[in-house]
Design an enzyme around this catalytic site. Structure first.
Site, PDB file in Angstrom:
ATOM      1  N   CYS A 177       0.667  -1.072   0.053  1.00 61.81           N
ATOM      2  CA  CYS A 177       0.047   0.143   0.079  1.00 61.81           C
ATOM      3  C   CYS A 177       0.883   1.331   0.039  1.00 61.81           C
ATOM      4  O   CYS A 177       1.557   1.382  -1.052  1.00 61.81           O
ATOM      5  CB  CYS A 177      -1.008  -0.001   1.166  1.00 61.81           C
ATOM      6  SG  CYS A 177      -2.315   1.102   0.883  1.00 61.81           S
ATOM      7  N   HIS A 204      -3.848  -5.272   0.747  1.00 54.98           N
ATOM      8  CA  HIS A 204      -3.215  -5.624   1.975  1.00 54.98           C
ATOM      9  C   HIS A 204      -3.461  -7.187   2.124  1.00 54.98           C
ATOM     10  O   HIS A 204      -4.388  -7.783   2.427  1.00 54.98           O
ATOM     11  CB  HIS A 204      -3.906  -4.993   3.244  1.00 54.98           C
ATOM     12  CG  HIS A 204      -3.594  -3.629   3.457  1.00 54.98           C
ATOM     13  ND1 HIS A 204      -2.612  -2.946   4.022  1.00 54.98           N
ATOM     14  CD2 HIS A 204      -4.106  -2.442   2.822  1.00 54.98           C
ATOM     15  CE1 HIS A 204      -2.592  -1.780   4.202  1.00 54.98           C
ATOM     16  NE2 HIS A 204      -3.763  -1.405   3.433  1.00 54.98           N
ATOM     17  N   GLU A 253      -2.282  -9.165   4.554  1.00 57.18           N
ATOM     18  CA  GLU A 253      -2.390  -9.468   5.771  1.00 57.18           C
ATOM     19  C   GLU A 253      -3.777  -9.737   6.320  1.00 57.18           C
ATOM     20  O   GLU A 253      -3.781 -10.363   7.366  1.00 57.18           O
ATOM     21  CB  GLU A 253      -1.467  -8.806   6.675  1.00 57.18           C
ATOM     22  CG  GLU A 253      -1.989  -7.168   6.888  1.00 57.18           C
ATOM     23  CD  GLU A 253      -1.759  -6.051   5.798  1.00 57.18           C
ATOM     24  OE1 GLU A 253      -1.708  -5.039   5.989  1.00 57.18           O
ATOM     25  OE2 GLU A 253      -1.173  -6.697   4.633  1.00 57.18           O
TER      26      GLU A 253
END
Length: 509
Positions: free
Chosen positions: A79, A167, A169
């Site tokens: 990002c 993202h 994660e």
């Protein structure tokens, strides 16, 4: 030699989550603020640049010297990290024409690249950015796009540098863990051998080398962190570890005796100290939450210091500090904002001339539990809910008296016992009863009463940073309320807290 990934934190709310995902893949990693850089040595096998609440276009946007690690180590920008790489290397980052938040799908994916091997066509990812990479330099190649984001992922030719504008994660990126696994194994060449067993072996060896034949004193709280720290130290130095378990009069009902017995059964060299009255005296007449916390902290240090001085030649203080405490203590005033300070990071009062040893300072909470399980600690101890350091003092609103503590202990025991017997205890992250400084009218038999209120609190969470209230069954709440009102003298009303964090906190004080 412990190989590691360095995660540079630009202030993203997801930075700790990146680290936890990397750890779940059995790779050791460390988080460092972008403005407190670590040493980049042979143990570093890759670098991840986190997201950020800032825009790369801001005048005071976070910056880092890329020459320290770019092209020296594999690099993944996430990002803001990806946008920062693009902007610094002759690309252009502009405000998005449409807000790019939430679920998206990768409409094109170049699986020839190591980072994206095995990702499914049209796989779902999670976007969270107000800017977008509008242009990239000639040596950049776009390797994934969505319908609205052309540069969803890029690779810098002839390097091991990648950037992604989503993202991986978060769980909403359905194959994010695979992408991170590709980066760690395919790109960085890591062996994924950082496990609870390897951590235990290396930590015991390190403790033995560091401490030698010195004596260590450690304060046990009954919680997971101090218990696992004690067992690790005990395996390393045996009877040279002296554990002290202080009864401050603010523990749960029968907790002091019960947990002390458990500790003794684990072979720990532990001494129980009854200091209830000393704490009650210090708290007398104090209603302000912060003053209560400070009084408890001061008396605990005094009691602990008194007991430590009874042991000859103690050189070390053991603490159950864990990794989120370390991260947040370093990150104060940037980049990550923190709400609370940590009592067990940053040293000791001047009069306690002890060196500090923190065997768990590398671990997240879930990792502490996994290590504890591998060490053979009982599920009952490892599964205990978090409990505040000041104990019931911050669950009694207003001043503290032994009578109020006794009332709350009884109500809390009924609550927790019912959660256990109903199977809800392990579904809830944290639960407790709160004694409110409110009296309300009631009717018991033929008489009107004017007695106090107990509030029940139960939340679901991963790490306590955010939390939602637990949707306990009405039948269970009714049973708990009925038992408390019928059995705890002084209580005639029970309420349930349905606030989430934020905006509320888990504790009331």
């Amino acid at each position: 030699m412990l190989e590691k990934i360095i995660i540079l934190d630009f202030g993203s709310q997801y930075t700790q989550l990146i680290a936890r995902r990397v750890r779940e893949l059995n790779v050791y990693c460390e988080i460092h603020p972008y403005n407190h850089l670590p040493e980049f040595d042979d143990t570093v096998k890759g670098v991840i640049l986190s997201g950020s609440p800032h825009s790369v276009r801001d005048e005071n946007a976070p910056e880092v010297d890329l020459s320290l690690f770019h092209q020296k180590y594999p690099l993944l920008g996430v990002c803001y990290g990806a946008q920062y790489l693009a902007q610094k290397m002759e690309g252009n980052v502009l405000p998005s024409k449409i807000r790019e938040y939430g679920r998206a799908n990768l409409s094109t994916i170049n699986n020839d690249h190591e980072l994206l091997k095995g990702l499914s066509d049209n796989t779902q990812v999670w976007m969270s950015h107000g800017d977008t990479i509008a242009e990239v330099a000639d040596n950049f190649e776009v390797i994934a796009s969505t319908d609205s984001v052309h540069v969803a992922a890029f690779h810098i030719k002839d390097t091991k540098t990648y950037g992604i504008q989503f993202h991986p994660e978060v769980t909403h990126s359905l194959e994010g863990k695979l992408l991170l696994d590709n980066f760690l194994v395919q790109v960085c060449g890591l062996s994924q051998d950082w496990t609870p067993n390897s951590f235990i072996e290396s930590t015991i060896a390190d403790l033995q080398e560091k401490i030698g034949n010195d004596k260590v004193v450690l304060g046990l709280s009954g919680g997971v962190d101090s218990t696992v720290a004690a067992v690790l130290l005990n395996k390393a130095i045996g009877k040279n570890l002296y554990c002290i378990f202080v009864d401050n009069g603010l523990l749960r009902k029968d907790e002091f005796e019960g947990v002390l017995k458990q500790y003794e059964g684990m072979g720990l060299n532990v001494k129980g100290v009854d200091s209830k009255q000393r704490f009650y005296d210090a708290l007398a007449g104090i209603s302000d939450p912060e003053k209560k916390r400070k009084a408890i902290g001061r008396v605990f240090i005094e009691v602990f210091d008194d007991e430590a001085h009874k042991i000859e030649d103690v050189k070390w203080l053991g603490q159950g500090t864990i990794y989120p405490d370390v991260i947040e203590s370093v990150s104060v005033k940037g980049p990550s904002a923190t709400i609370k300070s940590h009592h067990n990071v940053g040293g000791l009062p001047d009069f306690m001339k002890l060196k500090v040893v923190e065997p768990l300072r590398l671990l997240f909470k879930d990792e502490v539990r996994r290590v504890g399980k591998t060490l053979g600690i009982s599920d009952e101890l490892l599964g205990r809910h978090p409990f505040p350091g000041p104990g019931l003092a911050i669950r009694i609103l207003g001043d503290i008296t032994p009578e109020k503590v006794a009332i709350l202990q009884q109500a809390d025991k009924i609550y927790i016992d019912n959660l256990r017997s109903s199977g809800w205890y392990d579904k809830v992250w944290q639960a407790g009863a709160i004694y409110l400084p409110v009296q309300s009218v009631g009717v018991m038999g033929d008489e009107r009463t004017y007695e106090n209120v107990i509030c029940l609190r139960a939340v679901e969470s991963v790490d306590g940073m955010t939390a939602d209230w637990s949707h306990l069954p009405y039948e269970l709440l009714a049973k708990i309320s009925n038992e408390i009102i019928n059995n705890v003298k002084g209580i005639n009303r029970v309420v349930y807290d349905i606030s989430s964090k934020p905006p509320a906190t888990i504790e009331w004080e």
